[in-house]
Design a protein around this motif. Structure first.
Motif, PDB file in Angstrom:
ATOM      1  N   ASP A   9       0.809  -1.218   0.000  1.00 55.43           N
ATOM      2  CA  ASP A   9       0.000   0.000   0.000  1.00 55.43           C
ATOM      3  C   ASP A   9       0.838   1.261   0.000  1.00 55.43           C
ATOM      4  O   ASP A   9       0.469   2.262  -0.620  1.00 55.43           O
ATOM      5  N   ALA A  10       1.961   1.248   0.716  1.00 55.78           N
ATOM      6  CA  ALA A  10       2.797   2.443   0.773  1.00 55.78           C
ATOM      7  C   ALA A  10       3.349   2.778  -0.603  1.00 55.78           C
ATOM      8  O   ALA A  10       3.386   3.949  -1.009  1.00 55.78           O
ATOM      9  N   VAL A  11       3.779   1.748  -1.347  1.00 59.68           N
ATOM     10  CA  VAL A  11       4.292   1.977  -2.704  1.00 59.68           C
ATOM     11  C   VAL A  11       3.176   2.477  -3.610  1.00 59.68           C
ATOM     12  O   VAL A  11       3.343   3.436  -4.368  1.00 59.68           O
ATOM     13  N   ALA A  12       2.014   1.824  -3.540  1.00 56.11           N
ATOM     14  CA  ALA A  12       0.900   2.208  -4.418  1.00 56.11           C
ATOM     15  C   ALA A  12       0.419   3.624  -4.130  1.00 56.11           C
ATOM     16  O   ALA A  12       0.161   4.405  -5.053  1.00 56.11           O
ATOM     17  N   ALA A  13       0.296   3.974  -2.845  1.00 53.89           N
ATOM     18  CA  ALA A  13      -0.215   5.299  -2.489  1.00 53.89           C
ATOM     19  C   ALA A  13       0.737   6.398  -2.939  1.00 53.89           C
ATOM     20  O   ALA A  13       0.306   7.420  -3.499  1.00 53.89           O
ATOM     21  N   PHE A  14       2.034   6.209  -2.706  1.00 53.17           N
ATOM     22  CA  PHE A  14       2.978   7.250  -3.092  1.00 53.17           C
ATOM     23  C   PHE A  14       3.099   7.345  -4.615  1.00 53.17           C
ATOM     24  O   PHE A  14       3.128   8.433  -5.178  1.00 53.17           O
ATOM     25  N   THR A  15       3.137   6.195  -5.284  1.00 56.47           N
ATOM     26  CA  THR A  15       3.253   6.216  -6.742  1.00 56.47           C
ATOM     27  C   THR A  15       2.020   6.831  -7.380  1.00 56.47           C
ATOM     28  O   THR A  15       2.097   7.412  -8.472  1.00 56.47           O
ATOM     29  N   HIS A  16       0.882   6.733  -6.716  1.00 59.99           N
ATOM     30  CA  HIS A  16      -0.320   7.390  -7.230  1.00 59.99           C
ATOM     31  C   HIS A  16      -0.131   8.902  -7.309  1.00 59.99           C
ATOM     32  O   HIS A  16      -0.596   9.549  -8.261  1.00 59.99           O
ATOM     33  N   GLU A  17       0.536   9.483  -6.317  1.00 58.43           N
ATOM     34  CA  GLU A  17       0.799  10.924  -6.353  1.00 58.43           C
ATOM     35  C   GLU A  17       1.708  11.271  -7.530  1.00 58.43           C
ATOM     36  O   GLU A  17       1.522  12.290  -8.198  1.00 58.43           O
ATOM     37  N   VAL A  18       2.706  10.412  -7.775  1.00 53.35           N
ATOM     38  CA  VAL A  18       3.588  10.620  -8.926  1.00 53.35           C
ATOM     39  C   VAL A  18       2.796  10.526 -10.223  1.00 53.35           C
ATOM     40  O   VAL A  18       2.939  11.344 -11.137  1.00 53.35           O
ATOM     41  N   GLU A  19       1.936   9.529 -10.300  1.00 51.83           N
ATOM     42  CA  GLU A  19       1.137   9.317 -11.497  1.00 51.83           C
ATOM     43  C   GLU A  19       0.201  10.502 -11.758  1.00 51.83           C
ATOM     44  O   GLU A  19      -0.019  10.895 -12.909  1.00 51.83           O
ATOM     45  N   THR A  20      -0.354  11.079 -10.707  1.00 60.28           N
ATOM     46  CA  THR A  20      -1.251  12.226 -10.866  1.00 60.28           C
ATOM     47  C   THR A  20      -0.520  13.402 -11.502  1.00 60.28           C
ATOM     48  O   THR A  20      -1.048  14.067 -12.415  1.00 60.28           O
ATOM     49  N   LEU A  21       0.699  13.666 -11.034  1.00 57.01           N
ATOM     50  CA  LEU A  21       1.488  14.748 -11.630  1.00 57.01           C
ATOM     51  C   LEU A  21       1.858  14.424 -13.075  1.00 57.01           C
ATOM     52  O   LEU A  21       1.790  15.297 -13.955  1.00 57.01           O
ATOM     53  N   MET A  22       2.208  13.164 -13.339  1.00 58.93           N
ATOM     54  CA  MET A  22       2.540  12.764 -14.706  1.00 58.93           C
ATOM     55  C   MET A  22       1.337  12.905 -15.627  1.00 58.93           C
ATOM     56  O   MET A  22       1.464  13.310 -16.783  1.00 58.93           O
ATOM     57  N   GLU A  23       0.139  12.603 -15.111  1.00 56.02           N
ATOM     58  CA  GLU A  23      -1.078  12.727 -15.922  1.00 56.02           C
ATOM     59  C   GLU A  23      -1.325  14.188 -16.291  1.00 56.02           C
ATOM     60  O   GLU A  23      -1.757  14.494 -17.411  1.00 56.02           O
ATOM     61  N   ALA A  24      -1.061  15.109 -15.353  1.00 58.00           N
ATOM     62  CA  ALA A  24      -1.221  16.534 -15.661  1.00 58.00           C
ATOM     63  C   ALA A  24      -0.247  16.973 -16.746  1.00 58.00           C
ATOM     64  O   ALA A  24      -0.588  17.803 -17.605  1.00 58.00           O
ATOM     65  N   LEU A  25       0.959  16.399 -16.748  1.00 62.03           N
ATOM     66  CA  LEU A  25       1.921  16.714 -17.806  1.00 62.03           C
ATOM     67  C   LEU A  25       1.454  16.151 -19.137  1.00 62.03           C
ATOM     68  O   LEU A  25       1.566  16.811 -20.181  1.00 62.03           O
ATOM     69  N   ARG A  26       0.944  14.937 -19.125  1.00 59.60           N
ATOM     70  CA  ARG A  26       0.459  14.326 -20.371  1.00 59.60           C
ATOM     71  C   ARG A  26      -0.712  15.098 -20.958  1.00 59.60           C
ATOM     72  O   ARG A  26      -0.825  15.231 -22.173  1.00 59.60           O
ATOM     73  N   ALA A  27      -1.588  15.581 -20.078  1.00 59.42           N
ATOM     74  CA  ALA A  27      -2.779  16.292 -20.553  1.00 59.42           C
ATOM     75  C   ALA A  27      -2.470  17.715 -20.993  1.00 59.42           C
ATOM     76  O   ALA A  27      -3.362  18.409 -21.492  1.00 59.42           O
ATOM     77  N   GLY A  28      -1.240  18.159 -20.824  1.00 64.57           N
ATOM     78  CA  GLY A  28      -0.874  19.517 -21.203  1.00 64.57           C
ATOM     79  C   GLY A  28      -1.290  20.566 -20.192  1.00 64.57           C
ATOM     80  O   GLY A  28      -1.194  21.765 -20.476  1.00 64.57           O
TER      81      GLY A  28
END
Length: 774
Positions: free
Chosen positions: A65-84
């Motif tokens: 869970d610790a890996v998944a929860a933290f990586t989710h925050e990374v993924e959210t920022l990456m998604e904002a970059l992908r979406a422009g």
């Protein structure tokens, strides 16, 4: 299946997850470094996002869970970059690279019973920083799936009247083989909880058979879930679908969006009940309890969604034979994400599934098999013993002089050689895996030093032994950091010297004469000869008169002295004089050598020359007196009769002329102090001069040397064995081997012999470090 078996299976699966996650982290790091230099590369940005998303998904499935929860925050920022919505900036790049390191730290804790509070605090700090960069407010902590299951009734009792209508609705039915195929339903729900709030989770166990008919490995569970994703705007239908991607063959998943209408719910109800009125009524009651808006046709339509049922226990659905609906009039087609329904027992179709169904994770990775390193080591050791036994059989066949036996022995030896080469190739990996990690090293160190550096990697597909790849990582790291700190100048200094502001650091690998050569070169200021000599005189390593007579190679060799440094000040990167002596010692421990070429103002090249493998080599067998010596076959250039100037000399070493070239030679008999043929050590010089002896011309890197021996015995497959510590004082020996006759032969270290010959010619002490092989 016992609890111990289950634990072993889970441990093996977890190790596989960690290995895959490490590979994904490397891919993520490479993509982030490319993103920093080329932020408009959309494909690279997608690759980085996919790596992070896969890590998060597999971590959630394995309960990390610790890996998944933290990586989710990374993924959210990456998604904002992908979406422009955001553009890549220095702050974002730095935060993502730090997050990469944090994911690695969290993965290190997966097998620990308890995580480190410092790592958890760092995760919270970085997560908050990522949310600020993404422009979001810190989200409320989400409940885990397990707590949602336990606390769902109490939570529903205090639910706001309009909360249910704003939720996604998920209807899960796991197939009978789900547990048998390694799936954990709770792991999927936990992972779903990392994407938003689990408002309600209801377990449906009506299909669980009586205890007498229960198969402990079969799954009979279903779930009805209300899921709120408003706190995580990036969570959409695709994100929810990906949660259950790995269960696509073992579960039926129905997903209704927050804006689903009554017809959508009616269609899902008809599908789940299969036309059974009692099952439909029980499922309506579950939905009513968890806050599903009133469904058309509900007999209890007067009961609002905010009024839970009096009973806290979820109702049991009447059992059904299968998950497929019974023949019934086709319901309206709602916007439901349907998965293919699973039959009760998929083992009936196992042959067809093996033959015809594509692996859902099929790809290039399916062509590889992970093998434990210790198993490969045991295989190589066994083949080494087979090589020795084959040599013994061949020797016996030669002695027997029976043609049929000799032919059979030669055939066996040929097959052993093929098996040897095949086994050794299993340990060969591209050196590019080691090179790739230096992107991050160069990026971090250059920014720390305020320098601009371009890293160029070539020859990354050159293969070498995995053990050597791991062993050279630290020496290469030290050489790279030295080039960045001492070699490449600051941008202003480079511009003043007429160079480009950005320095160039290159790593190059290639094969040459049965060895692998790795070069670390830069276009910086080069080594300062006068400063090195001045420092050596100051430390008393040599006199000023001796310093004036040294050639460049001898001067560059001084930087490998322990504690030697010409740096004017100590930095966080280097300058303490610690490291270069360790680099040489580590390289020599691998039976390799390191050399330096440098030009003032033009740069420096550090060259490592290493054998391809440490275990089994082709050797050239010689004899001096009663002792056998093995010279690595790739080092042998030619064999000639002993020249007159070598025969007439009474010294251990000297020089001789070979086709207009002056080369050093070394008498192995005198050097190691044992008797030559026909004499007793150095007391019988006449016998040594009259006996027919040979000179083996061998190379060590770019240098050549002649070795004086008594007999040439031909090629010999050599299994190198390490020497015991009692033999540490012996010079220039790489190890030992066992011949087919059972005798012991010594394997020569060519770099050490060259150093010995040069040292003896100069009248200095021999500087040849003995090598201890692993």
């Amino acid at each position: 299946m016992s609890a111990r078996d289950d634990a072993e299976i889970l441990a093996a699966a977890r190790e596989g997850f960690l290995a895959e996650a490490r590979e994904l982290l490397q891919a993520f790091e490479s993509a982030l470094l490319v993103m920093e230099t080329d932020p408009r590369d959309a494909e690279n940005l997608n690759a980085a996002f996919r790596a992070a998303h896969t890590i998060k998904g597999t971590a959630g499935l394995f309960g990390c869970d610790a890996v998944a929860a933290f990586t989710h925050e990374v993924e959210t920022l990456m998604e904002a970059l992908r979406a422009g919505q955001l553009e890549v900036s220095v702050d974002i790049s730095a935060a993502l690279l730090e997050s990469l390191d944090q994911i690695g730290a969290l993965l290190d804790e997966v097998n620990l019973a308890e995580g480190s509070p410092a790592v958890a605090a760092r995760s919270a700090e970085l997560a908050a920083r990522l949310r600020v960069l993404a422009g979001a407010t810190p989200p409320q902590a989400t409940a885990t799936a397990s707590s949602a299951v336990d606390a769902a009734p109490a939570h529903d009792a205090h639910r706001d009247s309009d909360t249910g209508a704003a939720c996604w609705h998920l209807s899960l039915r796991f197939g009978a083989d789900a547990l048998r195929n390694g799936l954990d339903p709770l792991a999927f729900i936990r992972y779903l909880g990392s994407l938003g709030d689990l408002r309600a989770v209801r377990l449906l166990d009506g299909d669980v058979p009586a205890l007498a008919a229960l198969d402990a490995e079969s799954c009979h569970l279903g779930f009805e879930i209300r899921f709120d994703s408003r706190a995580h705007p990036a969570t959409d239908r695709a994100a929810i679908e990906q949660v259950f991607e790995f269960a696509s063959e073992d579960a039926a998943v129905g997903i209704l969006p927050p804006d689903a209408n009554a017809a959508d719910y009616e269609a899902l109800l008809a599908e789940r009940s299969g036309g059974d009125v009692e099952r439909a009524a029980a499922l309506r009651a579950v939905w009513q309890e968890i806050g599903v808006p009133a469904v058309a046709g509900d007999n209890a339509a007067t009961t609002t969604a905010a009024q839970p049922m009096p009973s806290a226990a979820p109702p049991r659905l009447p059992p059904a034979a299968k998950l497929e609906p019974a023949p019934a009039p086709a319901p309206p087609q709602p916007a439901i994400d349907r998965r293919q329904h699973i039959t009760t027992d998929r083992r009936e179709n196992e042959p067809d599934r093996r033959d015809g169904v594509r692996d859902r994770r099929a790809g290039d990775d399916t062509r590889y098999v992970r093998v434990r390193a210790d198993k490969l080591d045991r295989l190589i050791d066994t083949i080494g013993e087979l090589v020795i036994a084959g040599s013994g059989a061949q020797s016996a066949a030669l002695a027997a002089t029976v043609p049929a036996v000799l032919e059979a022995a030669e055939r066996v030896c040929d097959l052993v050689e093929e098996v040897r080469d095949g086994a050794l190739s299993l340990r060969m990996v591209p050196v590019g895996e080691t090179f790739a990690r230096f992107h991050r090293v160069v990026r971090d160190v250059s920014k720390q030093l305020g320098k601009e550096v371009e890293l160029v990697l070539t020859g990354g597909d050159t293969e070498m032994d995995k053990a050597m790849v791991d062993a050279i990582a630290d020496p290469l790291t030290h050489l790279v950091r030295n080039s960045l700190d001492h070699g490449i100048e600051l941008p202003a200094e480079r511009l003043a010297a007429g160079k480009a502001a950005a320095g160039r650091l290159a790593l190059h690998a290639y094969h040459e004469a049965g060895a692998i050569v790795i070069e670390v070169s830069d276009d910086g200021r080069g080594l300062a000869r006068e400063r090195i000599l001045a420092k050596a005189v100051e430390r008393g390593l040599l006199t000023a008169e001796a310093a004036a007579e040294l050639d460049d190679a001898a001067v560059w060799d001084m930087i490998f002295a322990p504690g030697f440094s010409t740096a004017e000040q100590v930095t966080a990167v280097s300058g303490r004089g610690v490291g270069m002596d360790v680099v040489r010692r580590n390289v020599q421990a691998l039976r390799g050598q390191i050399s330096i070429a440098s030009h003032a103002g033009r740069g420096t090249t550090m060259q490592l020359r290493l054998p391809l493998t440490l275990a089994i080599i082709d050797g050239f067998l010689t004899r001096v007196g009663d002792v056998h010596y093995v010279v690595p076959l790739e080092a042998v250039a030619e064999c000639i009769d002993l020249p007159d100037e070598c025969r007439a000399a009474a010294s251990v070493a000297g020089t001789f002329h070979l086709r207009g070239e002056i080369l050093p030679w070394l008498d192995l008999g005198r050097y190691y102090g044992h008797a030559a043929e026909g004499g007793q050590g150095d007391t019988n010089e006449g016998a040594q001069r009259t006996a027919r002896r040979s000179l083996v011309l061998a190379r060590a890197g770019q240098q050549r040397i002649g070795l004086v021996v008594d007999r040439l015995l031909g090629e010999q497959q050599t299994v190198i064995k390490p020497l015991a510590s009692i033999f540490a004082p012996l010079k220039a020996l790489a190890g030992s081997t066992i011949l087919g006759s059972g005798e012991v032969a010594l394997v020569l270290d060519m770099a050490g012999l060259v150093a010995a010959a040069v040292g003896l010619r100069r009248g200095a002490a021999v500087r040849a470090t003995p090598v201890t092989l692993p």
